[in-house]
Scaffold this motif. Structure first.
Motif, PDB file in Angstrom:
ATOM      1  N   ASP A 110       0.818  -1.217   0.000  1.00 34.24           N
ATOM      2  CA  ASP A 110       0.000   0.000   0.000  1.00 34.24           C
ATOM      3  C   ASP A 110       0.850   1.264   0.000  1.00 34.24           C
ATOM      4  O   ASP A 110       0.329   2.362   0.100  1.00 34.24           O
ATOM      5  CB  ASP A 110      -0.913   0.000   1.227  1.00 34.24           C
ATOM      6  CG  ASP A 110      -0.125  -0.080   2.525  1.00 34.24           C
ATOM      7  OD1 ASP A 110       0.946  -0.737   2.530  1.00 34.24           O
ATOM      8  OD2 ASP A 110      -0.541   0.524   3.515  1.00 34.24           O
ATOM      9  N   VAL A 111       2.168   1.120  -0.107  1.00 31.31           N
ATOM     10  CA  VAL A 111       3.035   2.303  -0.052  1.00 31.31           C
ATOM     11  C   VAL A 111       3.872   2.389  -1.320  1.00 31.31           C
ATOM     12  O   VAL A 111       4.716   1.531  -1.572  1.00 31.31           O
ATOM     13  CB  VAL A 111       3.972   2.258   1.183  1.00 31.31           C
ATOM     14  CG1 VAL A 111       4.895   3.471   1.209  1.00 31.31           C
ATOM     15  CG2 VAL A 111       3.156   2.178   2.469  1.00 31.31           C
ATOM     16  N   SER A 112       3.628   3.421  -2.139  1.00 31.70           N
ATOM     17  CA  SER A 112       4.471   3.610  -3.311  1.00 31.70           C
ATOM     18  C   SER A 112       4.934   5.056  -3.464  1.00 31.70           C
ATOM     19  O   SER A 112       5.757   5.354  -4.317  1.00 31.70           O
ATOM     20  CB  SER A 112       3.735   3.152  -4.586  1.00 31.70           C
ATOM     21  OG  SER A 112       2.516   3.847  -4.709  1.00 31.70           O
ATOM     22  N   THR A 113       4.421   5.961  -2.622  1.00 31.05           N
ATOM     23  CA  THR A 113       4.838   7.368  -2.712  1.00 31.05           C
ATOM     24  C   THR A 113       5.175   7.895  -1.318  1.00 31.05           C
ATOM     25  O   THR A 113       4.850   7.263  -0.310  1.00 31.05           O
ATOM     26  CB  THR A 113       3.703   8.248  -3.272  1.00 31.05           C
ATOM     27  OG1 THR A 113       2.620   8.219  -2.337  1.00 31.05           O
ATOM     28  CG2 THR A 113       3.225   7.773  -4.621  1.00 31.05           C
ATOM     29  N   MET A 114       5.789   9.072  -1.271  1.00 35.47           N
ATOM     30  CA  MET A 114       6.086   9.714   0.013  1.00 35.47           C
ATOM     31  C   MET A 114       4.792  10.041   0.755  1.00 35.47           C
ATOM     32  O   MET A 114       4.752  10.019   1.983  1.00 35.47           O
ATOM     33  CB  MET A 114       6.919  10.982  -0.207  1.00 35.47           C
ATOM     34  CG  MET A 114       8.349  10.736  -0.653  1.00 35.47           C
ATOM     35  SD  MET A 114       9.332   9.755   0.515  1.00 35.47           S
ATOM     36  CE  MET A 114       9.607  10.957   1.830  1.00 35.47           C
TER      37      MET A 114
ATOM     38  N   PRO B 201     -10.120  -2.144  -5.557  1.00 41.25           N
ATOM     39  CA  PRO B 201      -9.750  -3.567  -5.570  1.00 41.25           C
ATOM     40  C   PRO B 201     -10.537  -4.340  -4.516  1.00 41.25           C
ATOM     41  O   PRO B 201     -10.936  -3.788  -3.501  1.00 41.25           O
ATOM     42  CB  PRO B 201      -8.257  -3.537  -5.224  1.00 41.25           C
ATOM     43  CG  PRO B 201      -8.089  -2.290  -4.420  1.00 41.25           C
ATOM     44  CD  PRO B 201      -9.099  -1.310  -4.918  1.00 41.25           C
ATOM     45  N   SER B 202     -10.757  -5.618  -4.773  1.00 45.44           N
ATOM     46  CA  SER B 202     -11.437  -6.466  -3.782  1.00 45.44           C
ATOM     47  C   SER B 202     -10.406  -6.942  -2.767  1.00 45.44           C
ATOM     48  O   SER B 202      -9.194  -6.878  -3.019  1.00 45.44           O
ATOM     49  CB  SER B 202     -12.066  -7.672  -4.470  1.00 45.44           C
ATOM     50  OG  SER B 202     -11.034  -8.546  -4.911  1.00 45.44           O
ATOM     51  N   ARG B 203     -10.898  -7.454  -1.656  1.00 46.92           N
ATOM     52  CA  ARG B 203      -9.983  -7.962  -0.638  1.00 46.92           C
ATOM     53  C   ARG B 203      -9.151  -9.118  -1.187  1.00 46.92           C
ATOM     54  O   ARG B 203      -7.943  -9.212  -0.917  1.00 46.92           O
ATOM     55  CB  ARG B 203     -10.767  -8.404   0.602  1.00 46.92           C
ATOM     56  CG  ARG B 203      -9.838  -8.839   1.722  1.00 46.92           C
ATOM     57  CD  ARG B 203     -10.539  -9.205   3.009  1.00 46.92           C
ATOM     58  NE  ARG B 203      -9.562  -9.788   3.917  1.00 46.92           N
ATOM     59  CZ  ARG B 203      -8.955  -9.133   4.896  1.00 46.92           C
ATOM     60  NH1 ARG B 203      -9.259  -7.872   5.128  1.00 46.92           N
ATOM     61  NH2 ARG B 203      -8.040  -9.716   5.643  1.00 46.92           N
ATOM     62  N   GLU B 224      -2.856  -7.477   8.473  1.00 44.12           N
ATOM     63  CA  GLU B 224      -4.183  -6.866   8.430  1.00 44.12           C
ATOM     64  C   GLU B 224      -4.074  -5.355   8.178  1.00 44.12           C
ATOM     65  O   GLU B 224      -4.852  -4.776   7.420  1.00 44.12           O
ATOM     66  CB  GLU B 224      -4.921  -7.158   9.744  1.00 44.12           C
ATOM     67  CG  GLU B 224      -6.413  -6.936   9.690  1.00 44.12           C
ATOM     68  CD  GLU B 224      -7.079  -7.479   8.418  1.00 44.12           C
ATOM     69  OE1 GLU B 224      -7.799  -6.698   7.774  1.00 44.12           O
ATOM     70  OE2 GLU B 224      -6.859  -8.663   8.061  1.00 44.12           O
ATOM     71  N   ASP B 225      -3.091  -4.726   8.790  1.00 47.83           N
ATOM     72  CA  ASP B 225      -2.875  -3.290   8.623  1.00 47.83           C
ATOM     73  C   ASP B 225      -2.592  -2.950   7.159  1.00 47.83           C
ATOM     74  O   ASP B 225      -3.175  -2.025   6.579  1.00 47.83           O
ATOM     75  CB  ASP B 225      -1.695  -2.865   9.536  1.00 47.83           C
ATOM     76  CG  ASP B 225      -1.296  -1.414   9.357  1.00 47.83           C
ATOM     77  OD1 ASP B 225      -2.189  -0.592   9.064  1.00 47.83           O
ATOM     78  OD2 ASP B 225      -0.109  -1.099   9.502  1.00 47.83           O
ATOM     79  N   ALA B 230      -4.302  -0.839   2.007  1.00 47.45           N
ATOM     80  CA  ALA B 230      -4.258  -1.022   0.550  1.00 47.45           C
ATOM     81  C   ALA B 230      -5.669  -0.914  -0.034  1.00 47.45           C
ATOM     82  O   ALA B 230      -5.873  -0.305  -1.084  1.00 47.45           O
ATOM     83  CB  ALA B 230      -3.629  -2.371   0.203  1.00 47.45           C
ATOM     84  N   MET B 231      -6.643  -1.480   0.685  1.00 50.88           N
ATOM     85  CA  MET B 231      -8.026  -1.413   0.194  1.00 50.88           C
ATOM     86  C   MET B 231      -8.554   0.021   0.286  1.00 50.88           C
ATOM     87  O   MET B 231      -9.236   0.508  -0.623  1.00 50.88           O
ATOM     88  CB  MET B 231      -8.912  -2.364   0.997  1.00 50.88           C
ATOM     89  CG  MET B 231      -8.576  -3.818   0.711  1.00 50.88           C
ATOM     90  SD  MET B 231      -9.717  -4.965   1.478  1.00 50.88           S
ATOM     91  CE  MET B 231     -11.237  -4.515   0.647  1.00 50.88           C
TER      92      MET B 231
END
Lengths: 245, 374
Positions: A110-114, B201-203, B224-225, B230-231
């Motif tokens: 989930d991390v791609s930018t600053m 996006p789906s889980r 989980e975090d 990401a979702m």
């Protein structure tokens, strides 16, 4: 007084540096035998060449202990964060290319930018009641770059070597390190953030502004830069002269 | 080389005399004096205050390898002690002592200075706490002979309320609240928002992407975090853009700064034009201004700055500074504000309301001397 010029004492940086000066007609001759750490340029008197480590060269320039030196721009900017008033970058040398980058674990999908990192830092501070750790030997560059990106919730942990192993070892969550191809980072399960390039570095010929510049050293550096200007394609001395008090 | 002050007989006597006046006032108002150790465990500052304070904190390693710091302020050690000793609340605490801060790029500023200060911990009535601390700060200045001073303040809560009134995903609100004080941030932020074309996006998709990462270490985060964020990020990218009119209001509001009555008129007009209702915070602001006037400070001496941010990062709401004049011009002689999350971050079991203020006593003396001259 002789003009002191420090160049890297070993490795690819030294070889490239020798070749760079030779191309400008400045052949380095070691004065204390091939294993010595002092030298001079044939045909250009008044220059005392010293062979030091790239890190020592950066800190000696910042402290004003030497007049000129060759080192990586990463080390120069780390030794004198603002450069202003302390150092003048005379000319980029076209070798020793490497990037100082912010890298995180590939697990952090989930991390791609600053901006993503900012979110994660803030969330980490909230849930853990302490700051996310950034391992690096570039504390100054990191502070400046993180401040520029508005990230406050982190702390720097100094890393002397093998920084890329810090996240897996649990010593830090994020790293700031230097990389040429990125393969070491990749092998350690790390990725560079899209906008996480802090500095595109290369070897630089730099002058210390706080060194003792008397009339003789000024004359010597003018002669030295005169020879180098032809190779560099532009006049190098006027810019330096305007910075020297 | 850093500026290292030397106090001669006259300097130190004047400082001591002034401290006696201030401490007597604090005591008369029910504030108990405390004196934490100058050397403190480094991590209590470094973990809480972020890198900006860390770079200004003198740290050292004792012979056994423990990392210590010269206290960069007295608030954190005093609050830590209140948590550790289980102090009964509300607690009224005061101090007078040296603080130490490295001054990067400002070699002319002293690296050690005296601070006298107040901490009011655990008073549930926020407005009452604010009035009490502001009132005591004003009284302190007057007690040491400074009648003419200016109040500058901001309120992070007002903009928190504004951001909460906007139709935005939670994470965007959090980002705006964290960064509202940064010049140009809102514009950059707006450019980053999604155009609504992407699909969230789906889980299962997120889990598959995470499982494909075999080399990376979790690096302090749980599975989980990472999945949850990401979702959330995917959903944001798929969400609608922010209405440009609303964006314009945010930008303008963040830019408001000036004499407080004018600034509040401007704020109301902007909110009304954008049809945003913030009755709660605006009523609270009116009550605050009445309270300030009742404390004897003319509102022409009060400035409001929307993006007012103190660089001590533990402040959470109302923040203020008092400015007087010395021979070189305006000088900040006091500062303070609300820090409602600090006690919990130091280990308190539940949130503790907290507000405090610190007076720069050497600057007070210089300002006092100047009033004598002017």
């Amino acid at each position: 007084m002789a003009l002191t010029l420090a160049i890297p004492s070993k490795g690819r940086l030294k070889e490239a540096c020798d070749a760079w000066f030779s191309a400008a007609g400045l052949k380095l001759e070691l004065t204390a035998g091939a294993r010595g750490y002092r030298g001079a340029f044939a045909g250009l008197p008044g220059v005392d060449v010293m062979l030091l480590s790239a890190g020592e060269i950066a800190s000696s320039l910042a402290a004003g202990d030497i007049h000129m030196g060759v080192s990586g721009e990463d080390l120069l900017r780390e030794a004198a964060p603002e450069l202003e008033g302390r150092m003048h970058l005379v000319c980029p040398m076209g070798f020793g290319f490497a990037d100082v980058v912010v890298a995180v674990s590939e697990y952090w999908i989930d991390v791609s930018t600053m901006a993503d990192l900012d979110d994660v830092c803030a969330a980490y501070a909230r849930t853990h009641h302490k700051r996310l750790r950034v391992a690096t030997k570039y504390a100054q560059l990191t502070r400046g770059f993180f401040a520029h990106n508005g990230i406050a919730d982190y702390r720097i942990v100094p890393s002397a070597g093998a920084t890329e192993a810090a996240p897996a070892a649990g010593l830090a969550e994020v790293i700031v390190d230097i990389t040429t191809t990125g393969s070491t980072l990749k092998a350690n399960g790390l990725k560079v953030l899209d906008d996480g390039v802090i500095l595109k570095s290369q070897a630089q010929l730099a002058a210390s502004l706080s060194a003792d510049w008397d009339a003789q050293t000024r004359a010597t550096v003018e002669a030295l830069l005169g020879k180098l200007s032809a190779a560099a394609g532009s006049a190098l001395y006027p810019a330096l002269a305007s910075r020297l008090k | 080389m850093a500026a290292l002050p030397f106090y001669d007989t006259a300097d130190i006597s004047a400082l001591n005399d002034q401290a006696v006046i201030l401490l007597k006032l604090f005591g008369a108002r029910g504030y108990t004096r405390q004196e934490p150790s100058i050397l403190q465990p480094a991590e209590i500052f470094l973990d809480r205050s972020g890198e900006e304070i860390r770079r200004r904190t003198f740290t050292l390693t004792d012979p056994s390898g423990d990392e210590l710091a010269l206290r960069p302020d007295l608030t954190i050690p005093i609050c830590k002690h209140a948590v550790d000793s289980g102090a009964s609340l509300p607690a009224r605490l005061s101090y007078n002592g040296l603080a130490f801060r490295y001054q990067p790029n400002r070699p002319e500023r002293p690296t050690q200075f005296f601070q006298a200060g107040l901490e009011l911990l655990g008073l549930a009535d926020a407005a009452a706490g604010e009035g009490e601390i502001l009132g005591l700060a004003f009284e302190s200045l007057r007690a040491v002979g400074i009648q003419d001073f200016e109040l500058r303040f901001g309120d992070l809560a007002l903009f928190g309320a504004l951001v909460d009134a906007l139709e935005l995903p939670t994470s965007w609100r959090e980002r705006l609240k964290r960064n509202f004080w940064r010049a140009g941030y809102v514009e950059t932020f707006l450019r980053r928002l999604g155009d609504g074309a992407e699909k969230a996006p789906s889980r299962a998709e997120v889990e598959a992407a995470l499982d494909a990462q075999t080399l990376g270490a979790p690096a302090g985060r749980t599975r989980e975090d990472v999945i949850a964020r990401a979702m959330e990020r995917g959903a944001e990218a798929a969400a609608l853009r922010l209405d440009p009119a609303i964006a314009g209001v945010i930008t303008k509001l963040f830019g408001i700064s000036g004499p407080v009555e004018e600034a509040m008129r401007e704020t109301r007009a902007l909110l009304a034009a954008a049809n945003i209702k913030l009755d709660g915070p605006l009523t609270a602001m009116d009550a605050r201004l009445k309270a300030i006037a009742a404390l004897g400070l003319d509102l022409s001496k009060v400035r409001f700055t929307a993006h007012f941010g103190r660089n001590m990062e533990y402040y959470t709401g109302f923040v203020f500074e008092l400015w007087a004049k010395d021979a070189e011009g305006p000088v900040q002689v006091a500062g303070g504000g609300r820090y409602d999350t600090l006690m919990q971050s130091l280990g308190a079991a539940k949130p503790v309301s907290a507000i405090g203020c610190a007076l720069r006593t050497e600057r007070l003396l210089a300002a006092r001397k100047f009033t004598g001259v002017a």
